[in-house]
Design a protein around this motif. Sequence first.
Motif, PDB file in Angstrom:
ATOM      1  N   ALA A 168     131.833  73.483 -73.434  1.00  0.00           N
ATOM      2  CA  ALA A 168     131.778  72.639 -72.237  1.00  0.00           C
ATOM      3  C   ALA A 168     131.733  73.490 -70.969  1.00  0.00           C
ATOM      4  N   HIS A 169     132.524  74.547 -70.934  1.00  0.00           N
ATOM      5  CA  HIS A 169     132.543  75.402 -69.751  1.00  0.00           C
ATOM      6  C   HIS A 169     131.219  76.150 -69.585  1.00  0.00           C
ATOM      7  N   VAL A 170     130.654  76.617 -70.674  1.00  0.00           N
ATOM      8  CA  VAL A 170     129.360  77.293 -70.611  1.00  0.00           C
ATOM      9  C   VAL A 170     128.275  76.322 -70.146  1.00  0.00           C
ATOM     10  N   ALA A 171     128.277  75.113 -70.679  1.00  0.00           N
ATOM     11  CA  ALA A 171     127.286  74.096 -70.274  1.00  0.00           C
ATOM     12  C   ALA A 171     127.430  73.765 -68.795  1.00  0.00           C
ATOM     13  N   ALA A 172     128.654  73.639 -68.307  1.00  0.00           N
ATOM     14  CA  ALA A 172     128.871  73.339 -66.889  1.00  0.00           C
ATOM     15  C   ALA A 172     128.399  74.507 -66.018  1.00  0.00           C
ATOM     16  N   TYR A 173     128.666  75.720 -66.465  1.00  0.00           N
ATOM     17  CA  TYR A 173     128.215  76.912 -65.732  1.00  0.00           C
ATOM     18  C   TYR A 173     126.694  76.936 -65.656  1.00  0.00           C
ATOM     19  N   ARG A 174     126.042  76.692 -66.794  1.00  0.00           N
ATOM     20  CA  ARG A 174     124.582  76.711 -66.810  1.00  0.00           C
ATOM     21  C   ARG A 174     124.010  75.594 -65.950  1.00  0.00           C
ATOM     22  N   ARG A 176     125.423  74.330 -63.260  1.00  0.00           N
ATOM     23  CA  ARG A 176     125.603  74.746 -61.865  1.00  0.00           C
ATOM     24  C   ARG A 176     124.552  75.781 -61.473  1.00  0.00           C
ATOM     25  N   LYS A 177     124.277  76.733 -62.362  1.00  0.00           N
ATOM     26  CA  LYS A 177     123.275  77.776 -62.085  1.00  0.00           C
ATOM     27  C   LYS A 177     121.886  77.164 -61.950  1.00  0.00           C
ATOM     28  N   ALA A 178     121.577  76.195 -62.813  1.00  0.00           N
ATOM     29  CA  ALA A 178     120.256  75.552 -62.775  1.00  0.00           C
ATOM     30  C   ALA A 178     120.080  74.733 -61.503  1.00  0.00           C
ATOM     31  N   ALA A 179     121.169  74.174 -61.007  1.00  0.00           N
ATOM     32  CA  ALA A 179     121.111  73.336 -59.810  1.00  0.00           C
ATOM     33  C   ALA A 179     120.965  74.164 -58.532  1.00  0.00           C
ATOM     34  N   SER A 180     121.360  75.438 -58.600  1.00  0.00           N
ATOM     35  CA  SER A 180     121.303  76.263 -57.380  1.00  0.00           C
ATOM     36  C   SER A 180     120.067  77.107 -57.283  1.00  0.00           C
TER      37      SER A 180
END
Length: 180
Positions: A168-174, A176-180
Amino acid sequence: MVFAPDTEVALRTVVALINSAANGEEHLATIDALDRFLQAEGFSGARTRDAAELASVHKLRSQLAGLWTMEEDAAVETVNRLLREANALPQLIKHDEWDWHLHATTREAPLADRMGTEAAMALVDVIRSKEMDRMLVCAAEDCDAVVLDLSRNRSKRYCDTGNCANRAHVAAYRARKAAS
């Protein structure tokens, strides 16, 4: 510490028992697997080591899994039934490496009765303390394991059966990265 140490041990055993069938996997398929589970959880006392005993533990596991998500009144009914059916009689016991603690069955009682009573006695503390909101289901979308949140800030959301929190944390990180 949220509950007495023996209550926390019993609650963790309930979680381990319920999660032994999480996500469609059966980890207590054999008597040997049950032996290993009981050894890991420090569960002692009389055993028949037969198919009927294994089936009774599976039945208890289903009852406890259902109880995990019940409303308080239904949980109370289930806890009281477990205690009543086992003829529970609370008493102080000292055995193995454990100092004085509460048991409500004898060491000779059937395994599922002893396990159910230990679970019920721990859940009595949870219910009386109005802490049932600490009994959760894993927040991962693809996981149905249960979670016992004993954290001070009530922040635990993922089970200990796999890598749910990490995924879940990796998916949230990815994301966030994709959104920026």
